[in-house]
Write an enzyme that holds these catalytic residues in place. Sequence first.
Site: not given
Ligand code: GLC
Length: 747
Positions: A289
């Site tokens: 993430d």
């Molecule tokens: C965010 C979220 C994740 C998302 C990623 C990219 O922090 O936790 O669900 O896909 O960043 O935007």
Amino acid sequence: MQLNKIFLLILTLLFNEQIFSQYNFNNDEIEAQIDSILTLMTLDEKIGQLNQLRGENLQENNQSEAKYNIIEETVKGRVGSFLNVSSLEDKVILQKAAVQKSRMKIPLIFAMDVVHGFETTFPIPLGEAASWDLELIESSARISAIEASSLGYMWTFAPMVDVSRDPRWGRVMEGAGEDAFLGSRIAEARVKGFQGKDLSLNNTILACVKHFAGYGQVLAGREYNETTISKRYLYEYVLPPFKAALKIGAGSFMNSFNDFDGVPASASKYLVTDVLKNEWRFNGLVISDWDSFGELVQWGVAKDDKEAAKLAMLAGSDIDMMSLCYINYLKDLVLEGEIEEESIDRSVRRVLRLKYMLGLFDDPFRYFNRNDNTILRSEEHLSITRDAARKSMVLLKNENNILPLNKSKYKNIAVIGPIDSDKKNLMGAWSGWGKRENIISITEGIRNKLGDSINVHYAEACNQWEYTSDSLFDSAITLAKKSDLIILTLGEVWWMTGESASRAELNLGGRQTELAKALLDLGKPIICVMVTGRPRIFHWIKDNIPAILQAWIPGSEAGNAVADILFGDYNPSAKLPITFPYHTGQIPISYLGKSTGRPYTGQRFGASQYQDIPNDPMYEFGFGLSYTEFHYSDLTLSNKTIGSNDTLYVKCKVANIGNYDGEEIVQLYIRDVVASVTRPLKELKGFKKVFISKGKSSTVEFIISPEELKLWNADMKFIVEPGEFILMIGSSSEDIKLKNKFFVKNN
Ligand code: GLC
């Protein structure tokens, strides 16, 4: 009938026992090509494939402000994929830099969070889950993929499949609620919608199942917090939707921000390698993430980014989203003997495999030639999102059948409450390219429905979070006094749910309840539309306002869908996919409760209960009313006793004995009465959504395979244990209509 059963049985066994994937992750020809590419790549180029950067707007000359020049990074082979590169022009520039100017000419993947719509905004996933309509949910994802891929995206960071029993956590809006069985079926539908029949088609996109794993169990519902769940809980409730998504062929997974069993997920060899890659034989890729590798330092398990890179790679996490740990330190770690180049090769292989499956080596520009503005927000797409919104809205109360409203009875309608003050309140936290101005507000939807013959006016009255001025409040009351129907629109403001939106207080905010009381005192017909991204607590409204429609956050066609239901052009059919607590003190709460050693049966003390609040929720899982009435009867089981490898066939009859055609979501629950470990009093193990015309009836059939009867025993073996089972058919998890028992004996 026998042949039909045999065919169904074969399908069930095939689906349950094999990694049933319609995508070919094991293509010898592709693997051979990857082998040859790997032999030509330098270590730097390999590491570049594991680095994901965010897009910077190349059209503005703000490159000097960016931390890195993304074109240069691409030409040097230091990046393998991007997220959030917005324009098609920028994607073309970057793809040309990759395939024409870099040494290895490996194409890029472009990703985005396409979670509930791209330019056509669908209801939030929790709302769609309330439809229990798998075909509809699949088409919602399909349309999102068709629209996103027309702007050059080939990878979405969805579906989010985190089950959760904790509505304090703002991200419940992104998932499918509290139940692993419903969540698994919805995960399958969403993956199929995004990935379609063939990942290499330029209107399908790679799904990314997130967040692996346990994010929905953050302690106290506090965002990004630790978790304290057991391995049993993980396997019982958290992992099933991930495994279901993998079986249907999801090509990528995303690490979660939380820890499991003391190890942050990005660095968890147990989760990423032992379970996902080895036990489940996953051949796709795992991406972090956002900066979750870098966060290993904050978690205190890595002393610096270099150690974070080592831990993440050793765990088996393949791509680094935006922490730069891999691009900055993996080479040194290899040269110092801390990491084997072979482990990097294994991750690069997974990345290249997906690039082949997306068809990017055949044509790196294949996703860039469908930019046709008839695709985005087409009439067909808007019609489907309107249907999705209607089918997601749960009728919580309808005293004296005040709904559906009779248009001829009203001349002046007042829509009152904070929701329509900002159309973003109707969009949801991950509404992609959705634009405020394209959302149909509730007021607009009612005007569209009623035409010019009836006056429909709007007043904000207050907001959803703080005490607002009397002038705003009083002008709304003045408008209401001049109306003959009040449509009260309450709930949450757009920033109250989604990521970083945990809330300890679930009662409605601001002066909303005060507004409801003031409006009810006027003695006029009044109904309430609740727009929230999560369960909220509203006892006064539940007890005093005659009709309540839980609309969730309905997306592009919000107002039209609300009007369809309020004025009877659609008979509401949705059922809650998540429990609405009576009090935050009950959380975590779900219908999956266990008997305990002292079950509460109404006694004053000495049982598993509270002194100050009931055990029961405000509204239970699976609850939802209809304008019509359904009668259940004739429950039959194919056998009274089955072997532990046998399948049970269940039938019942449902009759529509009311005055409206309608859909009913018939739910099947099971209880394992005595087992080697404690079991819930009921577990959802089947559901069917059936349309039944008024005055007609339908036979509803279920197949209960051994898979639905298995449990994780004391030794963590997933088995069917012999003994007595109770089978329940209900209109909700509490409203059980039919019950019978059957026995399982060892085969
Ligand atoms: C965010 C979220 C994740 C998302 C990623 C990219 O922090 O936790 O669900 O896909 O960043 O935007």
